[in-house]
Structure formats: structure tokens, C-alpha cells
Design an enzyme around this catalytic site. Structure first.
Site, PDB file in Angstrom:
ATOM      1  N   ASP A  26      -8.683  -4.885  -6.159  1.00  0.00           N
ATOM      2  CA  ASP A  26      -8.248  -3.790  -5.291  1.00  0.00           C
ATOM      3  C   ASP A  26      -8.736  -2.483  -5.899  1.00  0.00           C
ATOM      4  OD1 ASP A  26      -6.994  -1.933  -3.699  1.00  0.00           O
ATOM      5  OD2 ASP A  26      -4.984  -2.799  -3.894  1.00  0.00           O
ATOM      6  N   SER A  54       0.846  -1.187   0.000  1.00  0.00           N
ATOM      7  CA  SER A  54       0.000   0.000   0.000  1.00  0.00           C
ATOM      8  C   SER A  54       0.890   1.247   0.000  1.00  0.00           C
ATOM      9  CB  SER A  54      -0.956  -0.042   1.196  1.00  0.00           C
ATOM     10  OG  SER A  54      -1.985   0.890   1.052  1.00  0.00           O
ATOM     11  N   HIS A  78      -7.147  -5.595  -1.796  1.00  0.00           N
ATOM     12  CA  HIS A  78      -5.943  -4.952  -1.264  1.00  0.00           C
ATOM     13  C   HIS A  78      -5.142  -5.930  -0.411  1.00  0.00           C
ATOM     14  CE1 HIS A  78      -3.849  -1.162  -0.946  1.00  0.00           C
ATOM     15  NE2 HIS A  78      -3.876  -1.152   0.366  1.00  0.00           N
TER      16      HIS A  78
END
Length: 691
Positions: free
Chosen positions: A634, A549, A666
Site C-alpha cells: 500500500d 483508509s 490498499h
């Protein structure tokens, strides 16, 4: 919007104990393996405790545990009963059907939980010995969460309602269409196309099973609880059963996508009217809770609209006068899971301070805050009945177990030991806390994990871990993906810096990162790498850099600025092109706040400085092998970001691979995909870092 602690842990929980009857799938790499080093299969089949509930008399605990089958690529869950002194553990369900979210009801006479019936999640109840199952709900489409009123007469539950479908509504004769007509923002969120909204319902328990309840948001398209990670902890029933408080951001489309301004609403069950209790408070308001006498309500509140990582403050509402009191003023740490004491004189909560999450008590009379527990660990959830408190605890070295806490002494006594036999097979991994001087003259806490049988006279490969969030602490967490212990088990020294921009070190440290993505936090990473390379046992030619991320963004950025410090990179779900990310991500409030504004705002100095640090602008300096991982479901950071990075690395002649999942978000949640993730991760590290 980030959701923390046990609700998220339960949402992704996949495991139950291997010694539960009938759950061995014959895989020799399950927990029964005699390996002295943790393997991906061992990690991913460890027991995972989910929701738990303490009986009203404080003497028993019911909890859910799950275990995935790698062979079957799915998980089974089971409920267990144990006395609060750790004795008498027994199974309440056989694992043939899902069993989650257990709660004691009817003054401890029965236990309620969610299970799948005819393909839908419904509420059932059983006796404490596991017998006499009764179906409580038969709601079409199922339910997602529930609460019982204190008198046991009413059930509050959450369920999804269907939102208007432009394409189908305009073309009723086309019953097989798959196209979507999109007219506003928030058409996608986290990992789904937004076709439903969670609503809160109330129903009488006089007639069971319940087939229909009263929708508190009838005719509205808003969310309560709020997506993607909120749950029934954002709902509270008054002790007298006359009203319900709930958190909601009553916005849709563009307005929803740019705002974090939620409020606490009160629904009067007698009149059917709704009142906004936090009108004029512009931040994220959540987690309402009523005092035992019903005279007061506490809730968690952020101050500023659009800032999802603002300080989580604890407020008190006097329901008679309407006066609001900021209870934790001066306490610069996030308040999680505030819970009233039985006498209404104190509030217990969890807070992360200097990368350790502990239990605290706030005395209402003087607003003094007392830390209860100590140690290098994280408390991630708790339940309180009278003076008995049971908490879930984990660390970088051990997964979650339940403990009974002495509220005066702060000592903890283990109630469960779900993975004791597995952990006993493994080596002695050491986790060390270090403080390092940053380039701007401050102190940074860095966790360092050392392999088993560490010998300072030898040289070891190492991994610098870059945190996501970006405003998310590297605390004493346990993860089934980014797990520091398995990295150390595989022979690596693991370096985990709590760089600028994470909570738990005061408000200024947390807020520094906004609008400074390529700035001080990146210098902090380089500081950690350089300081560790001064140690004789660190192989100067064997340091990797990994992250997901925002940590993936950090990896991409460092790949163009590291000046030969690192020997390989791994980026999972990372941001590669900031301008594209601004328009691709769904929660625009985050992009506006953290990036400073839109890329077309040419006179906005903060925004232009942010976009000038985009990793894609520095690919010409990439010279180090990089592995890229991304999930195509995602919608927070689209898979196109990973694809762009892979294409750029390949075209620039940098050794690269990409692991792409068409059905993961994600995170990576499916058991076999999770094993593939770990195997690919270590194969890449070993290839470039181990000689």
C-alpha cells in the site's frame, strides 16, 4: 486520483458462476453450501460480472464473469452470451484462459476480447457462437486495453512503455542490480514502483496479428491513460476515424505529484499533430466522447487544480467554433460515464444522488436532466445501442447483475441472475434509510441493515461503519471486503452514516470535510452512534466501530475521543500520523488540498489545525480493544501507519492485534488473503461484542 464505477469493478473482479462447467474446486464452503448464513467463503466465491457489451442491433449481450478458487488462490474468467431479453445464456469460452473486456465488432459479426497468450495480454476475436478464434495483436509485452474505430479499419490500444532506469542506465555492466536511484517524486504509485507509463497506440487492422502500432505520445514520458485506475474510457476515436482524443496529465515528478490538471488532447491521424482541446481548464479533464456526426465532443471536467474530489461537470465542445458549453450547470452531482444517444440529441449518464446511483438523460436542446431509474440500488455501468440500454446494477443486498432498461418508463428487466441460487439460501436482510439531525442543524442519510429474523424485542450487537475517501458516498454498493450484508448475516445491526464530506448531497456537504478532518464529520459519527443507541434493540455495551483508509483514520481518531461509546475498533489501511502521511503518500495534491498544506507551514492555520487532530496525539486516551490491518504494498497509506498504531496500542496496554499482508495493496485481492481478512474481522468483533 479516484476512478469510479465499472472500470474499477472490472479491475478487481475475481469470480465466475459456480455452475460454469469444470469450476468446482471441491470446497464444501463454495456457493453450493446449504448454509442459511453467508460465510466468507460464500461471499468470496460468488459470481462477479465484469465488462459487458451490447450488440449493435441491441438483441444480444456478451459479458465476462469470474470465480476465484480459494484452494488455488487465483481466479478464472469466462465469457458468456445472452439475449437481451434474458434467454439463451451460453458460455463462449471454456475458462482455461483469461477472457475479459469483450466487445462486439464488425457490425456484430464477431466479438473481440483480451486473453493471455504466451504470458502476455493480447486481443483476439471469435464468432458469436464462440468458434473461429483469431489473434488480432501480437504486441511485445502485451496490451492493457483497446478500441475499434467505427469503420473497423483501425485499432487503438494501450500498452506500457519502459521509463528510464537511472541505476541500470548508469551501470550497464551490473545486470543483476535491484537498487533504484531516485531523483524525483512519483517513484511509487498505488502499489507499484513506477518503472513504466501507459501510452496510447494506433494501428491498421488490415494486417493481423498486429505487431506494432504508432505511439501517440512517442518520445514523451507522460501517461495516457493515467495511472493508477484510468483505462480506455479516457480515449475516443472520431466517427470518421481521422482523429483520436485522449486524456493525459502531461507532467512528471514533483509537478505531477502536486497537480490534478489533466487535459483532453486531439491527435490528428493525417498530420500527426497534437492539440490541447482544454487549454486553460485547470482541473481534471477526462472521458472524451464524440457525437455520432462528429461535430461535437463531450468530456468530464473538474474546475480546480489539486482538488481530486471536485464536482465532475459535463462539458460540450463545438469542434467547428471551439465554443465550450457547461451542460450540467446547477446540477450538484458527479456525472459518470456520459454516452451519446444514437440521434445525437441526448446524453445518458450515471449520477449518485442521496446515496443512490441512477441513470439520467440530458436533452441537449434545453439542457434539461431527467432521472430514468428509481429505487434503493446503484447502477454502476451501462451500454447503449439505439434505443436499447443494458445496465449493471447492484445493492447492499445483492451483487451485480445485468438489466434491460425501458428508457421511457425507467423499469428494469433482469437479463442475468448469476447468484440467484446462493442468495435464495440466505436470510431476509432488511436495509433501511434513515435521516438524522446533525449537530450543525443539517440532515444526514444513514443506512441501517438488520439481521435476518430481526426481533425488536431482543438486543443486538452493532457496527458503526466509517467511510473512506474521504469524499466517497456510502451508496447502495456491493463489496467483497467491506460488505454490509455479511455483517448483518453474522448477527450485527450495521450503521452506515453518509457524514459530511461525501458527494451526492450537494457541493457544500461534499466540500465541508477538506481541512476539517477531526471536526464535523467526526461529530456526525458520534451522532449516528448516539441516535441508534436510543433504540431498545441496540445493545449499549456491544457497539463496534470499523473502517478503511480515511475510515481507518476515523477509527484511530474516534479511539481517542469516543468516551466509552464503542466496545472495539477495527482499522484497515488507516492514517495514524498525519504529519508522516503528508510525506509518505504519493499523490501530494491530495495531502495539500485535504490537509490544507505542509506541516512546516507554521503560519498556515488550516494545516496546523489539521495536524493537531492527528490520531497519534491522542493515544493516551485509547482504552478500547483495536484490530489493525494493513498491506505492505500500500503506497497510498504506507504500512508504517498501521505498525505505528499497533505499537502504540500495545505499549499503552490496549488489547490489540495486527493483520499484516506483505503482498497486498490498499485492498486485499488474493482469495485466501480475503478469506483470512473476513475470518479475522468477525473473530475480533465476536470476541468483544457478542456475550
Amino acid at each position: 486520483m479516484k476512478r469510479t464505477i465499472l472500470s474499477l469493478l472490472a479491475a478487481v473482479s475475481l469470480a465466475i458462476p459456480v455452475y460454469a462447467a469444470g469450476y468446482s474446486d471441491g470446497n464444501p464452503t463454495q456457493q453450493t453450501s446449504q448454509s442459511s448464513m453467508m460465510t466468507p467463503e460464500m461471499l468470496l466465491t460468488m459470481a462477479r460480472i465484469g465488462g459487458f457489451s451490447l450488440s449493435p442491433n441491441g438483441k444480444q449481450v456478451v459479458y465476462s464473469v469470474s470465480l476465484p478458487s480459494i484452494q488455488d488462490n487465483k481466479a478464472k474468467t469466462q465469457l458468456f452470451f445472452v439475449n437481451s431479453d434474458g434467454s439463451g445464456r451460453k458460455a463462449l469460452t471454456d475458462g482455461t484462459r483469461t477472457a475479459v473486456s469483450p466487445r462486439w465488432i464488425e457490425d456484430g459479426k464477431r466479438i473481440a476480447y483480451l486473453t493471455v497468450i504466451e504470458g502476455e495480454m493480447q486481443l483476439v476475436s471469435i464468432l458469436p457462437d464462440g468458434t473461429d478464434q483469431r489473434q488480432v495483436t501480437r504486441i511485445p509485452g502485451g496490451i492493457t486495453g483497446y478500441l475499434y474505430s467505427q469503420d473497423g479499419k483501425q485499432l487503438v490500444y494501450t500498452a506500457d512503455i519502459k521509463l528510464p532506469n537511472e541505476a541500470k542506465d548508469r551501470n550497464p555492466d551490473l545486470d543483476k542490480i535491484s537498487g533504484r536511484v531516485i531523483t524525483d517524486l512519483m517513484y511509487k504509485h498505488w502499489d507499484e514502483w513506477v518503472e513504466t507509463a501507459p501510452h496510447t497506440f494506433v494501428a491498421s487492422l488490415a494486417q493481423q496479428p498486429i505487431t506494432q502500432g504508432k505511439d501517440l505520445l512517442e518520445g514523451e514520458l507522460f501517461e495516457a491513460p493515467m495511472k493508477p485506475h484510468s483505462d480506455e474510457s479516457d480515449i475516443a476515436i472520431t466517427p470518421d476515424g481521422k482523429g483520436i482524443a485522449y486524456a493525459s496529465r502531461k507532467k512528471t515528478g514533483l509537478e505531477y505529484s502536486i497537480s490534478t490538471n489533466s487535459d483532453i488532447y486531439y491527435y490528428d491521424l493525417t498530420t500527426g499533430t497534437t492539440t490541447n482541446l482544454t487549454e486553460g481548464m485547470m482541473g481534471y479533464d477526462t472521458h472524451p466522447s464524440f457525437s455520432p456526426d462528429g461535430k461535437y465532443m463531450t468530456w468530464c471536467s473538474m474546475e480546480r487544480d489539486g482538488y481530486e474530489s471536485d464536482l465532475i461537470r459535463l462539458f460540450l465542445l463545438d469542434r467547428t467554433t471551439g465554443e465550450k458549453t457547461y451542460l450540467t450547470e446547477g446540477f450538484e452531482y458527479n456525472v459518470e460515464q456520459p454516452t451519446w444517444s444514437q440521434d445525437g440529441k441526448s446524453i445518458y449518464f450515471i449520477a449518485c444522488v442521496e446515496a443512490e446511483s441512477h441513470l439520467y438523460e440530458l436533452t441537449l436542446k434545453n439542457k434539461k436532466i431527467r432521472r430514468i431509474t428509481q429505487g434503493q440500488m446503484d447502477y454502476v455501468g451501462f451500454d447503449l445501442q439505439g434505443t436499447t440500454l443494458v445496465a449493471a446494477r447492484q445493492s447492499m443486498l445483492a451483487p451485480t447483475d445485468l438489466y434491460r432498461i425501458d428508457l421511457k418508463k425507467g423499469t428494469a428487466t433482469a437479463i442475468t441472475k448469476e447468484n440467484e441460487s446462493t442468495l435464495a439460501q440466505l436470510g431476509d436482510i432488511r436495509c433501511e434509510k434513515r435521516w438524522m439531525n446533525t449537530t450543525n442543524g443539517e440532515k444526514m442519510l444513514v443506512w441501517v441493515l438488520y439481521p435476518a429474523n430481526f426481533d425488536a424485542s431482543k438486543k443486538y450487537p452493532s457496527i458503526l461503519y466509517c467511510q473512506g475517501g474521504p469524499q466517497s458516498t456510502i451508496s447502495q454498493f456491493w463489496s467483497y471486503r467491506w460488505n454490509p450484508r455479511i455483517m448483518a448475516e453474522n448477527g450485527y445491526i450495521v450503521i452506515l452514516p453518509n457524514r459530511h464530506g461525501v458527494p451526492g448531497f450537494g457541493k457544500a456537504w461534499n466540500e465541508q470535510i477538506s481541512g476539517d478532518y477531526g471536526g464535523q464529520n467526526m461529530r456526525d459519527y458520534l451522532t449516528a452512534a448516539d441516535e441508534m443507541k436510543k433504540e431498545s434493540y441496540i445493545d449499549p455495551n456491544g457497539m463496534g466501530c470499523v473502517g478503511a483508509s480515511y475510515g481507518g483514520f476515523s477509527v484511530y481518531w474516534l479511539a481517542g475521543h469516543h468516551e466509552k461509546r464503542f466496545n472495539c475498533f477495527i482499522a484497515h489501511a488507516g492514517i495514524f500520523n498525519l504529519e508522516a502521511q503528508y510525506l509518505e503518500t504519493e499523490e501530494k495534491w491530495f495531502a495539500n488540498w485535504d490537509m490544507g498544506g505542509a506541516p512546516w507551514e507554521k503560519s498556515n492555520a488550516t494545516a496546523q489545525r489539521t495536524f493537531a487532530t492527528s490520531p497519534h496525539l491522542f493515544v493516551d486516551k485509547w482504552d478500547t480493544p483495536i484490530l489493525i490491518i494493513h498491506g505492505e504494498r500500500d503506497y497510498r497509506i504506507l504500512a508504517s501507519q498501521g505498525m505505528m498504531a499497533f505499537d502504540a496500542a500495545r505499549m499503552h496496554g490496549v488489547p490489540t492485534e495486527m493483520l499484516l499482508y506483505p503482498d497486498e495493496n490498499h485492498w486485499v485481492l488474493q482469495p485466501q488473503n480475503a478469506v483470512l481478512w473476513q475470518r479475522t474481522f468477525f473473530r475480533w468483533l465476536d470476541r468483544w461484542l457478542k456475550k
